[in-house]
Design an enzyme around this catalytic site. Structure first.
Site, PDB file in Angstrom:
ATOM      1  N   ASP A  46      10.094  -6.736  -3.341  1.00  0.00           N
ATOM      2  CA  ASP A  46       8.821  -7.199  -2.695  1.00  0.00           C
ATOM      3  C   ASP A  46       8.753  -8.774  -2.814  1.00  0.00           C
ATOM      4  OD1 ASP A  46       6.078  -7.537  -1.898  1.00  0.00           O
ATOM      5  OD2 ASP A  46       6.012  -5.266  -1.658  1.00  0.00           O
ATOM      6  N   THR A  95      -2.371   4.881   8.610  1.00  0.00           N
ATOM      7  CA  THR A  95      -2.684   5.632   7.576  1.00  0.00           C
ATOM      8  C   THR A  95      -3.525   4.623   6.332  1.00  0.00           C
ATOM      9  OG1 THR A  95      -0.498   6.687   7.572  1.00  0.00           O
ATOM     10  CG2 THR A  95      -1.300   6.647   5.521  1.00  0.00           C
ATOM     11  N   THR A 107       2.258  -9.846   1.460  1.00  0.00           N
ATOM     12  CA  THR A 107       0.969  -9.051   1.898  1.00  0.00           C
ATOM     13  C   THR A 107       0.608  -7.896   0.680  1.00  0.00           C
ATOM     14  OG1 THR A 107       2.109  -7.447   3.106  1.00  0.00           O
ATOM     15  CG2 THR A 107       1.188  -9.230   4.182  1.00  0.00           C
ATOM     16  N   ASP A 135      12.864 -11.880  -1.069  1.00  0.00           N
ATOM     17  CA  ASP A 135      12.552 -11.509   0.323  1.00  0.00           C
ATOM     18  C   ASP A 135      13.889 -10.732   0.911  1.00  0.00           C
ATOM     19  OD1 ASP A 135      12.386 -11.607   3.117  1.00  0.00           O
ATOM     20  OD2 ASP A 135      12.413 -14.023   3.213  1.00  0.00           O
ATOM     21  N   PHE A 193       0.857  -1.136   0.188  1.00  0.00           N
ATOM     22  CA  PHE A 193      -0.072   0.082  -0.037  1.00  0.00           C
ATOM     23  C   PHE A 193       1.002   1.130   0.012  1.00  0.00           C
ATOM     24  CE2 PHE A 193      -1.875   2.931   3.199  1.00  0.00           C
ATOM     25  CZ  PHE A 193      -2.568   3.738   2.503  1.00  0.00           C
ATOM     26  N   ARG A 222      -7.640  -4.387   8.768  1.00  0.00           N
ATOM     27  CA  ARG A 222      -7.661  -3.225   9.308  1.00  0.00           C
ATOM     28  C   ARG A 222      -8.930  -2.510   9.477  1.00  0.00           C
ATOM     29  NH1 ARG A 222      -1.568  -0.931   7.329  1.00  0.00           N
ATOM     30  NH2 ARG A 222      -1.850  -2.313   5.615  1.00  0.00           N
ATOM     31  N   TYR A 264       5.574  -7.697  15.847  1.00  0.00           N
ATOM     32  CA  TYR A 264       5.683  -6.612  14.914  1.00  0.00           C
ATOM     33  C   TYR A 264       6.339  -5.155  15.860  1.00  0.00           C
ATOM     34  CZ  TYR A 264       3.839  -2.654  12.092  1.00  0.00           C
ATOM     35  OH  TYR A 264       3.575  -1.596  11.277  1.00  0.00           O
ATOM     36  N   LYS A 305       9.844  -3.739  15.245  1.00  0.00           N
ATOM     37  CA  LYS A 305      10.206  -2.374  14.817  1.00  0.00           C
ATOM     38  C   LYS A 305      11.167  -1.676  15.875  1.00  0.00           C
ATOM     39  CE  LYS A 305       7.408  -2.129  11.231  1.00  0.00           C
ATOM     40  NZ  LYS A 305       7.986  -1.482   9.612  1.00  0.00           N
TER      41      LYS A 305
HETATM   42  P1  NAD Z   1       1.378  -3.549   3.161  1.00  0.00           P
HETATM   43  O1  NAD Z   1       1.191  -4.849   3.774  1.00  0.00           O
HETATM   44  O2  NAD Z   1       0.528  -3.122   2.063  1.00  0.00           O
HETATM   45  O3  NAD Z   1       2.898  -3.402   2.523  1.00  0.00           O
HETATM   46  C1  NAD Z   1       3.973  -4.097   2.821  1.00  0.00           C
HETATM   47  C2  NAD Z   1       4.914  -4.673   1.728  1.00  0.00           C
HETATM   48  O4  NAD Z   1       5.952  -5.328   2.180  1.00  0.00           O
HETATM   49  C3  NAD Z   1       3.985  -5.714   0.975  1.00  0.00           C
HETATM   50  O5  NAD Z   1       3.938  -5.428  -0.132  1.00  0.00           O
HETATM   51  C4  NAD Z   1       4.702  -7.104   1.467  1.00  0.00           C
HETATM   52  O6  NAD Z   1       4.401  -8.020   0.391  1.00  0.00           O
HETATM   53  C5  NAD Z   1       6.027  -6.441   1.524  1.00  0.00           C
HETATM   54  N1  NAD Z   1       7.045  -7.420   2.251  1.00  0.00           N
HETATM   55  C6  NAD Z   1       6.691  -8.051   3.512  1.00  0.00           C
HETATM   56  N2  NAD Z   1       7.764  -8.682   4.037  1.00  0.00           N
HETATM   57  C7  NAD Z   1       8.686  -8.594   2.970  1.00  0.00           C
HETATM   58  C8  NAD Z   1       9.908  -9.139   2.775  1.00  0.00           C
HETATM   59  N3  NAD Z   1      10.507 -10.041   3.498  1.00  0.00           N
HETATM   60  N4  NAD Z   1      10.519  -8.969   1.633  1.00  0.00           N
HETATM   61  C9  NAD Z   1       9.981  -8.201   0.596  1.00  0.00           C
HETATM   62  N5  NAD Z   1       8.881  -7.868   0.661  1.00  0.00           N
HETATM   63  C10 NAD Z   1       8.179  -7.824   1.901  1.00  0.00           C
HETATM   64  O7  NAD Z   1       1.614  -2.489   4.454  1.00  0.00           O
HETATM   65  P2  NAD Z   1       1.678  -1.148   4.308  1.00  0.00           P
HETATM   66  O8  NAD Z   1       0.644  -0.499   5.041  1.00  0.00           O
HETATM   67  O9  NAD Z   1       1.907  -0.504   2.915  1.00  0.00           O
HETATM   68  O10 NAD Z   1       3.168  -0.634   5.282  1.00  0.00           O
HETATM   69  C11 NAD Z   1       4.389  -0.290   4.863  1.00  0.00           C
HETATM   70  C12 NAD Z   1       5.199   0.066   5.804  1.00  0.00           C
HETATM   71  O11 NAD Z   1       4.830   0.970   6.565  1.00  0.00           O
HETATM   72  C13 NAD Z   1       5.422  -1.342   6.888  1.00  0.00           C
HETATM   73  O12 NAD Z   1       6.614  -1.308   7.144  1.00  0.00           O
HETATM   74  C14 NAD Z   1       4.449  -1.048   7.893  1.00  0.00           C
HETATM   75  O13 NAD Z   1       4.885  -1.401   9.066  1.00  0.00           O
HETATM   76  C15 NAD Z   1       4.654   0.600   7.957  1.00  0.00           C
HETATM   77  N6  NAD Z   1       3.659   1.120   8.643  1.00  0.00           N
HETATM   78  C16 NAD Z   1       2.251   1.496   8.003  1.00  0.00           C
HETATM   79  C17 NAD Z   1       1.453   2.201   8.777  1.00  0.00           C
HETATM   80  C18 NAD Z   1       0.018   1.943   7.974  1.00  0.00           C
HETATM   81  O14 NAD Z   1      -0.919   2.605   8.632  1.00  0.00           O
HETATM   82  N7  NAD Z   1      -0.353   1.804   6.712  1.00  0.00           N
HETATM   83  C19 NAD Z   1       1.483   2.420   9.942  1.00  0.00           C
HETATM   84  C20 NAD Z   1       2.774   2.253  10.568  1.00  0.00           C
HETATM   85  C21 NAD Z   1       3.913   1.570  10.070  1.00  0.00           C
HETATM   86  N1  UDP Z   2     -11.055  -2.511  15.036  1.00  0.00           N
HETATM   87  C1  UDP Z   2     -12.456  -2.830  14.841  1.00  0.00           C
HETATM   88  N2  UDP Z   2     -13.195  -3.510  13.981  1.00  0.00           N
HETATM   89  C2  UDP Z   2     -12.600  -3.928  12.882  1.00  0.00           C
HETATM   90  C3  UDP Z   2     -11.135  -3.835  12.669  1.00  0.00           C
HETATM   91  C4  UDP Z   2     -10.548  -3.152  13.989  1.00  0.00           C
HETATM   92  O1  UDP Z   2     -13.129  -2.146  16.075  1.00  0.00           O
HETATM   93  O2  UDP Z   2     -13.170  -4.418  12.066  1.00  0.00           O
HETATM   94  C5  UDP Z   2     -10.321  -1.766  16.020  1.00  0.00           C
HETATM   95  C6  UDP Z   2      -9.189  -2.523  16.362  1.00  0.00           C
HETATM   96  O3  UDP Z   2      -9.357  -3.319  17.549  1.00  0.00           O
HETATM   97  C7  UDP Z   2      -8.278  -1.397  16.783  1.00  0.00           C
HETATM   98  C8  UDP Z   2      -8.634  -0.191  15.916  1.00  0.00           C
HETATM   99  O4  UDP Z   2      -9.916  -0.597  15.228  1.00  0.00           O
HETATM  100  O5  UDP Z   2      -8.773  -0.939  18.126  1.00  0.00           O
HETATM  101  C9  UDP Z   2      -7.517  -0.141  14.923  1.00  0.00           C
HETATM  102  O6  UDP Z   2      -7.470  -1.293  14.197  1.00  0.00           O
HETATM  103  P1  UDP Z   2      -6.336  -1.514  12.841  1.00  0.00           P
HETATM  104  O7  UDP Z   2      -6.445  -3.092  12.916  1.00  0.00           O
HETATM  105  O8  UDP Z   2      -6.791  -0.841  11.822  1.00  0.00           O
HETATM  106  O9  UDP Z   2      -4.922  -1.097  13.423  1.00  0.00           O
HETATM  107  P2  UDP Z   2      -4.087  -0.850  14.684  1.00  0.00           P
HETATM  108  O10 UDP Z   2      -3.847   0.529  15.075  1.00  0.00           O
HETATM  109  O11 UDP Z   2      -4.723  -1.344  15.829  1.00  0.00           O
HETATM  110  O12 UDP Z   2      -2.697  -1.491  14.465  1.00  0.00           O
END
Ligand code: NAD
Ligand code: UDP
Length: 318
Positions: free
Chosen positions: A37, A187, A41, A62, A17, A198, A157, A161
């Site tokens: 990638d 996000t 996921t 990977d 994403f 999510r 996780y 991190k």
């Molecule tokens: P996502 O799952 O959509 O994207 C993650 C990507 O990483 C996927 O395409 C997956 O296939 C790839 N990937 C995972 N493990 C891998 C590996 N070992 N080798 C190669 N590719 C691999 O998730 P996202 O929401 O796009 O998140 C992207 C990054 O941002 C992550 O590091 C996540 O922890 C961080 N992040 C996202 C959010 C959010 O709200 N979206 C919040 C906090 C942190």
């Molecule tokens: N949650 C919810 N219903 C759903 C999915 C998630 O009430 O169908 C809640 C979850 O328990 C958390 C918040 O929504 O309190 C955000 O969840 P998410 O998995 O999006 O991200 P998190 O911030 O927990 O990593």
């Protein structure tokens, strides 16, 4: 952002994403991008539109493994954005080993590879608000150390991190590399995997199918929701500004701190479906009760503020 013109950027997690939006923005600013990638996921569909773009190369690999195994020998990188990692709680709990490896060993392998081969390459790590755990301080500033269960269901996780941040700190302090960290708060936006469990994908999918909206616990827990274009702008500012090595910065939208009940009501309103019922389910273990970024540092160092409100952002996703 002039900085990126003709730079070679490696984006891990490029088919995810956030990663795929980063790739689009980087190409738009004239960078050459290599995306890696393993599709654990992510999805090829997220980068399908780039198939014929001569400035984009995709490698399926990977990134927990050593980069010598998947990067071409002659590669010269200016910047690495390490975004590979499952991010949704259901997905990282289904893949706990892969999750802790990519954030720990993967970060280590990438930084060691750069140290040995191109120590001047800048590195930016995607950390998370999850490193604050179930925060006692509110809102969360970057100097807050967090309240994390080291052996709970979320620890594959959030502790990984935290380890990733440690590895970044070692390479910055001890090996003099340019390493930066962004802590991303919840996000959302187009290209989220609508089945990844999510809150935003769940509620939107349920609402579209006229199903009850699932609320875990009593729905009083909060999250602060940031739209993806705001996040991407913040990340690219953090990656491009000079003299930010060693800095860690929160990126998220503090104005849009909503309870989960408010989130559900908002989504009903945007979809014009006030009649939808709520279905209450058990609150998952260690689910943080509230979360909101203090973004003073991002405002000062980057001049960054989120611009897209929740209602507008959800409308765009729909
Ligand atoms: P996502 O799952 O959509 O994207 C993650 C990507 O990483 C996927 O395409 C997956 O296939 C790839 N990937 C995972 N493990 C891998 C590996 N070992 N080798 C190669 N590719 C691999 O998730 P996202 O929401 O796009 O998140 C992207 C990054 O941002 C992550 O590091 C996540 O922890 C961080 N992040 C996202 C959010 C959010 O709200 N979206 C919040 C906090 C942190
Ligand atoms: N949650 C919810 N219903 C759903 C999915 C998630 O009430 O169908 C809640 C979850 O328990 C958390 C918040 O929504 O309190 C955000 O969840 P998410 O998995 O999006 O991200 P998190 O911030 O927990 O990593």
């Amino acid at each position: 952002m002039e900085f990126f013109k003709d730079k070679h950027v490696l984006v891990t997690g490029a088919a995810g994403f956030v990663g795929s939006h980063l790739v689009d923005a980087l190409l738009g600013f004239g960078a050459k991008v290599t995306g890696v990638d393993n599709l654990i996921t992510g999805s090829r569909a997220n980068i399908g539109h780039l198939r014929d773009n001569e400035n984009f190369t995709f490698i399926e690999a990977d990134v927990s493994e050593k980069p010598d195994g998947y990067l071409p020998k002659e590669v010269k990188l200016d910047l690495v954005l390490h975004f590979a990692s499952p991010a949704s709680p259901p997905r990282y709990q289904e893949n706990p080993v892969e999750t802790y490896l990519v954030n720990s060993q993967g970060t280590h392998n990438l930084l060691q590879f750069l140290k040995d081969n191109m120590p001047d390459t800048r590195f930016l790590f995607a950390s998370t608000s999850e490193i604050y755990g179930d925060p006692i301080e509110h809102p969360q500033k970057e100097d807050y150390w967090g309240n994390v269960n080291p052996n709970g269901i979320r620890s594959c996780y959030d502790e990984a991190k935290r380890m990733g941040e440690t590895i970044c700190g070692v390479h910055e302090r001890d090996f003099g590399m340019d390493v930066r960290i962004v802590r991303i708060f919840n996000t959302y936006g187009p290209r989220m995997d609508m089945s990844d469990g999510r809150i935003i994908p769940n509620l939107i999918s349920q609402a579209r199918e006229n199903q009850p909206l699932t609320i875990y616990g009593d729905g009083s827990q909060t999250r602060s929701f940031c739209y993806v274009s705001d996040l991407v702008r913040g990340i690219l500012l953090m990656a491009s500004k000079p003299n930010l090595s060693g800095e860690t910065i929160n990126l998220g939208n503090p104005i849009e701190e909503l309870t989960i009940l408010q989130t559900a009501e908002s989504i009903k309103k945007v979809l014009g479906k006030p009649e939808l019922q709520l279905e209450f389910k058990e609150l998952p273990c260690d689910d943080p009760t509230r979360r909101k970024p203090d973004i003073t540092k991002a405002q000062l160092l980057l001049g960054w503020e989120p611009e897209v409100g929740f209602v507008e952002g959800v409308g765009r996703v729909i």
